[in-house]
Design a protein around this motif. Sequence first.
Motif, PDB file in Angstrom:
ATOM      1  N   ARG A  19      -1.110   3.812  -4.168  1.00 36.66           N
ATOM      2  CA  ARG A  19      -0.654   5.107  -3.667  1.00 36.66           C
ATOM      3  C   ARG A  19      -1.582   6.186  -4.189  1.00 36.66           C
ATOM      4  NH1 ARG A  19       4.748   6.903  -7.004  1.00 36.66           N
ATOM      5  NH2 ARG A  19       4.467   8.732  -5.689  1.00 36.66           N
ATOM      6  N   ARG A  50      -5.363   3.762   1.148  1.00 34.57           N
ATOM      7  CA  ARG A  50      -5.185   3.630  -0.290  1.00 34.57           C
ATOM      8  C   ARG A  50      -6.257   2.711  -0.847  1.00 34.57           C
ATOM      9  NH1 ARG A  50       0.479   0.119  -0.422  1.00 34.57           N
ATOM     10  NH2 ARG A  50      -0.359  -1.801   0.465  1.00 34.57           N
ATOM     11  N   ASN A  71       3.382   4.880  -1.079  1.00 35.27           N
ATOM     12  CA  ASN A  71       4.127   4.299  -2.194  1.00 35.27           C
ATOM     13  C   ASN A  71       3.847   2.810  -2.212  1.00 35.27           C
ATOM     14  OD1 ASN A  71       6.242   2.732  -0.680  1.00 35.27           O
ATOM     15  ND2 ASN A  71       6.651   4.773   0.137  1.00 35.27           N
TER      16      ASN A  71
END
Length: 818
Positions: free
Chosen positions: A485, A550, A536
């Motif tokens: 993340r 990410r 996340n």
Amino acid sequence: MNMKTCIILLLLLWSSHSASAQQRVRLNEDWEFVRQDLGGIWEAVRPRKGGNPEDVPLWTRVSLPHCVNATDAVDPDLNYYQGPAWYRTQLAVANPYPGGRTVLHFEGAGQKTEVYIHTTKVGSHVGGYDEFSVDITDAVAAFTKTEAFRKQFNGKVPLSVRTDNGRDLELMPSDLSDFNLYGGIYRYLNLVYLPAVSVDRLFAEAQVDSTGKTGSLDVRARFHAPVASGPATVSVVLKDPRGKVLQRVEKTLADLSGDLPLARFAVRAPRLWNVQDPARYTVLTTVTAGGVASVDSQRIGFRQATFVKKGPFLLNGKRLLLRGTHRHEDHAGVAAAMTEDQMRQEMLLMKEMGVNFIRLGHYQQSRIILDLCDSLGILVWEEIPWCRGGLGGSVYRERGRQMLTNMIEQHYNHPSVIIWGLGNENDWPGDFETFDRDSIRSYMRELNDLSHRLDPGRKTAIRRCDFCKDIVDVYSPSIWAGWYRATYTDYKEISRAEFEKVDHFLHVEWGGDSHAGRHSESPDKALQQVPPAAGNDHSGDAARFAHAARGSKDGDWSESYICNLIEWHLREQETMPWLTGTAQWPFKDFSTPVRPDNPVPYMNQKGVVERDLTKKEAYYLFQSYWTDKPMAHIYGHSMPVRWGDAGEARMIKVYSNCPEAELFVNGSSLGVRTRNSQDFPAAGLRWNAVLREGPNEVRVRARRGATVVEDSLHFEFQTAKWGKPARVVLERVSESDSIVTIQARVLDDKGVLCLDAAQFIRFGLAGDGRLLDNLGTPSGSRAVQLSNGRALIRIDRRGGRSVASAQVATLPTVFLNL
């Protein structure tokens, strides 16, 4: 090896043997093994020599500890074996104690175990990580009366052990876990002779008052004794760290049932256990019954461990920033079956990196590891294997309770332990049809209460289950800034926000994967796509697809990027006075069934050392922030080729804990730089150097006072631009004894090395030799991603001739005669 290390090794050797005062022998040799089930126990007790040559199955000789999955856990072409396996040996049993007991003590076996003396089942155990014992006294006595004992087995007793790591939804841990559920007798197995009356379990509760000037020690014991054993005399002696007897208590016990208080000692000005001086006292307990004495020796420590509410961690009243890592019981070539020497080497490397804290993930680990943590001054979070999958039924829950009880009772006396972990990622469903948060919360409360009943003096903790974070004492959310993340520059902001949500915050698991030997001249390029504080990691941690941009999905998996990520975390941690500490995940690369597509298949590559303990670049970065002994390391020892434009300046970084360093490039000084931990990257020890095409030599001289440390490296600087990969070149690069190292390089149609080539390459071998593969390392896998256009593997020629091959998809296969 310096004098300090020698002293540590001697202390560790002494401590590893002092804890076992009864007659005990490790059953390491003369075992046979078969990786399958048997039709019946009688197939295990057929004569080992001179039998029918058509008997099946075929047994192979092994030594213990032994893991069923020593190699197949990282075989790129197979699922690892999960199922029954059998071990057999023959024992010469001679218990010297009248009326004594003969016991098999397993330090760990996975995951379900059955034990047989001849054809008699004498015990079983469920759980791959806690210790257990099986009393074989009566079965041995019965077998020695048989004709088979005298004639068929020549006065020895046949022992057979069945292990089973097959899939079982009522077993912790879940098969969804990011680690293998190994099978086999992968920890030491001991034959123990006990007197009729002996100490079964001793609990020594050491406490220190708020001033740290007065200590108390309460000693209680559980005895192994016949029902009608009669009175026994018990002596408890307390010795200081130098071996001097401080106090002694003696008493007579008429009844040996239950957990009995034996002694209470007041200790004036105790020498406190801490990470710099892990001072340990000795509790020596002798129980005498029927004229026979049994001795138990335990090492304990006096210390205060305090988590300040909404604040830092204190050890003995002083703030200690927990500088931690993690450990899985996993190693190249042996998987879980690590020897004591291998464990010691691993833990010493951690200590030399500056580690003062470790989370043992995600299960109870070997007593040897706990002894080493005690001796080296490494604080411990140890946890049960309730990891992912959800929550099962009554059998599942009872097994969890028993695992927690065993872990706490078996490791109660270790001063290094400060936290009992109750679970990991328990918000991760998948094993059962239903996933009920209320049931998980209820069970978590039950485990939390059980832990505090068994050990009121230590904290409880979990990682990543937000809906249970109010139940335990210490909570670690999942952050992973810069990997799963956000960007790593968001780390402090995210951590502070999570810190405010709980009373006691401790950040365990951070870092990211790096393919050892892969480097980048622009490692942070992928971060340009990642929005701040985005994403996340609450699902698909192992997946490199879907979700927002990410690092784990879009990054290059280079050591260069991970070093930047790690250093940003380390520099920020120095500026967070409220922080209890952190634990980087993990120390060593380890095998996992859920990552078949990683650069080394089936490997979690987040370690700062490889699976065989070869250091990655990040190891030295940690040293530069966490250690005091002067050191210096130029980044890029595993980077034989750098690249750029002719005349272009390239950054050269030095990781050092010295106040100043001077860099020399091709014999010329580039000047002295001053270290500043907040000057990112390399704490200010970085130089921009114009490199010459071809060979370059770089040397650093770092200084602290009169102490000077140096490092140097050689590399090629490539200015030629490469095109599309066109061919593979396979060449011999070194040979030692019969071990040959070969290298494959991917070139374009002009013969230029393709430094961004990252395809999978597959090595093969025909002939007399053997590929040294299935090790779970970049140079020990026959299928592996290239690192900057190259890959290595070793071959044992075994005195013969072989032909090696290398294959990259879309390119012609090449061969090399050896």
